[in-house]
Design a protein around this motif. Structure first.
Motif, short mmCIF file in Angstrom:
data_model
loop_
_atom_site.label_atom_id
_atom_site.label_comp_id
_atom_site.label_asym_id
_atom_site.label_seq_id
_atom_site.Cartn_x
_atom_site.Cartn_y
_atom_site.Cartn_z
N ALA A 1 0.65 -1.29 0.04
CA ALA A 1 -0.03 -0.04 0.10
C ALA A 1 0.75 1.28 -0.01
O ALA A 1 0.54 2.13 -0.72
CB ALA A 1 -1.05 0.04 1.19
N ILE B 1 -8.66 7.08 -1.76
CA ILE B 1 -8.59 5.69 -2.17
C ILE B 1 -7.59 5.03 -1.02
O ILE B 1 -7.68 3.81 -0.62
CB ILE B 1 -8.54 5.54 -3.47
CG1 ILE B 1 -9.56 6.09 -4.32
CG2 ILE B 1 -8.10 4.01 -3.81
CD1 ILE B 1 -9.38 5.90 -5.84
N VAL C 1 -8.75 -0.43 5.75
CA VAL C 1 -9.24 -1.98 5.54
C VAL C 1 -8.11 -2.87 6.05
O VAL C 1 -8.58 -3.71 6.87
CB VAL C 1 -9.68 -2.17 4.36
CG1 VAL C 1 -10.01 -3.81 4.26
CG2 VAL C 1 -10.96 -1.47 4.08
N LEU C 2 -6.87 -2.32 5.75
CA LEU C 2 -5.50 -3.33 6.13
C LEU C 2 -5.65 -3.24 7.55
O LEU C 2 -5.23 -4.42 8.11
CB LEU C 2 -4.43 -2.76 5.32
CG LEU C 2 -4.08 -3.25 4.18
CD1 LEU C 2 -2.96 -2.62 3.57
CD2 LEU C 2 -4.05 -4.67 3.97
N LEU D 1 -8.35 4.75 2.38
CA LEU D 1 -9.57 3.54 2.62
C LEU D 1 -8.50 2.26 2.37
O LEU D 1 -9.11 1.20 3.35
CB LEU D 1 -10.46 3.55 1.31
CG LEU D 1 -11.82 2.88 1.53
CD1 LEU D 1 -12.69 3.55 2.59
CD2 LEU D 1 -12.66 3.10 0.08
N PHE D 2 -7.96 2.10 1.81
CA PHE D 2 -6.96 0.75 1.75
C PHE D 2 -6.28 0.53 3.10
O PHE D 2 -6.37 -0.53 3.71
CB PHE D 2 -5.75 0.77 0.48
CG PHE D 2 -6.38 0.21 -0.79
CD1 PHE D 2 -6.89 -1.26 -0.76
CD2 PHE D 2 -6.42 1.11 -1.87
CE1 PHE D 2 -7.08 -1.59 -2.14
CE2 PHE D 2 -7.13 0.54 -3.13
CZ PHE D 2 -7.29 -0.65 -3.20
N TYR E 1 -6.70 9.96 -5.18
CA TYR E 1 -6.00 8.51 -4.88
C TYR E 1 -5.27 8.66 -3.76
O TYR E 1 -5.47 7.65 -2.88
CB TYR E 1 -5.06 8.43 -6.48
CG TYR E 1 -5.88 7.57 -7.50
CD1 TYR E 1 -6.28 6.22 -7.21
CD2 TYR E 1 -6.33 8.16 -8.49
CE1 TYR E 1 -7.10 5.75 -8.13
CE2 TYR E 1 -6.95 7.59 -9.42
CZ TYR E 1 -7.22 6.27 -9.38
OH TYR E 1 -8.06 5.80 -10.46
N LEU F 1 -7.95 -2.47 9.81
CA LEU F 1 -8.88 -3.11 10.47
C LEU F 1 -8.89 -4.59 10.47
O LEU F 1 -9.23 -5.32 11.42
CB LEU F 1 -10.38 -2.73 9.84
CG LEU F 1 -11.55 -2.69 10.35
CD1 LEU F 1 -11.36 -1.65 11.57
CD2 LEU F 1 -12.74 -2.07 9.70
#
Lengths: 175, 111
Positions: free
Chosen positions: A40, A74, A81-82, A77-78, A70, A84
């Motif tokens: 990421a 975005i 989630v990683l 967000l990535f 981006y 989480l």
């Protein structure tokens, strides 16, 4: 690439080569790192470098949009989630060697060869930009987006609305 | 000036790396990142063509047709944002259901 060609380079060429080198290296890093958090971060670097490449193409507004959308939205967000899912630590998946990997690299080499030889090499005579120098400014883009391209713009807004509703539906526990 | 094919070569390299990553990797989040990489490679190609080879103003056509490359990039960005929001929501839902996100073990739809 011979010596006379290198001597004819302007600073713009070296700037492009440096930016392109960073972009290519970070793109390879996204796939090569086993830790998704490192992937990421490589992707963040890649998107940020791409914004500067857009600036070298005189597309200023889209370069700024690239940074905001981006690297700003975005990628957050990535990473969210990683963190989480906690995929970075103990649950890190071992990449095993199998037939899929051989097929993947073969497919990649084929794609690189076919498009490079058949599409990109015939275009190597084009060195001058035909567009106006201010073609990427906010005024030009705003004028085009809100007159000629207003219907695609509205459809994009409906798509984003569907995306918002869909992600809320997916994130809810029970409907 | 910088030749057009330098930009196209970089876009091709990024697209290929993304395509190989989608096939090779097993972590769904990394696969999503590779899809983003491919979308960005296409965006770079669109912008390079928009700068070097814009559509000439047609007679009776769309008045802003030489802006079409940049317009396409804007819509690709909008679609990518929606796609990431929904896709990461799906991954979260699968993770809640199965506690494991290996893409090779997701075979619920297999007959």
């Amino acid at each position: 690439m011979n010596l006379e060609m290198i001597q004819s380079f302007t600073p713009a060429h070296f700037l492009f080569l440096a930016l392109a080198g960073i972009a290519a290296a970070t793109a390879v890093g996204v796939v090569a790192f086993n830790d998704p958090v490192r992937s990421a971060l490589c992707l963040v670097g890649n998107f940020f470098t791409l914004a500067f490449l857009y600036f070298t193409l005189n597309a200023e507004l889209l370069g700024i949009t690239q940074v905001v959308v981006y690297t700003g939205a975005i990628m957050v967000l990535f990473l969210f989630v990683l963190m989480l899912l906690n995929l970075g630590g103990v649950k890190m998946m071992k990449e095993k060697f199998d037939v899929k990997r051989v097929l993947g690299f073969g497919f990649g080499a084929l794609l690189l060869y076919v498009i490079g030889a058949q599409v990109i090499l015939p275009l190597n005579t084009i060195t001058t930009a035909k567009a106006a120098n201010d073609f990427g400014g906010p005024e030009m883009i705003g004028r085009a987006l809100f007159t000629t391209y207003v219907w695609p713009f509205e459809v994009a807004s409906i798509l984003l609305l569907i995306g918002v509703v869909g992600s809320i539906m997916l994130a809810k526990r029970k409907v | 000036m910088i030749p057009l094919y330098w930009y196209l070569g970089l876009g091709l390299l990024m697209f290929t790396v993304g395509a190989v990553g989608v096939v090779v990797r097993r972590n769904p989040i990394v696969i999503f990142m590779c899809i983003e990489l491919m979308l960005n490679a296409v965006n770079l190609t669109f912008l390079a063509f928009a700068r070097y080879q814009p559509t000439p103003l047609p007679i009776g056509g769309l008045p802003d047709s030489w802006m079409s490359g940049q317009m396409m990039v804007i819509f690709v960005m909008a679609v990518a944002a929606a796609e990431v929001a929904v896709g990461l929501g799906i991954i979260m839902a699968i993770f809640r259901l199965r506690d494991n996100v290996d893409i090779d073990e997701m075979n619920l739809l297999k007959g």
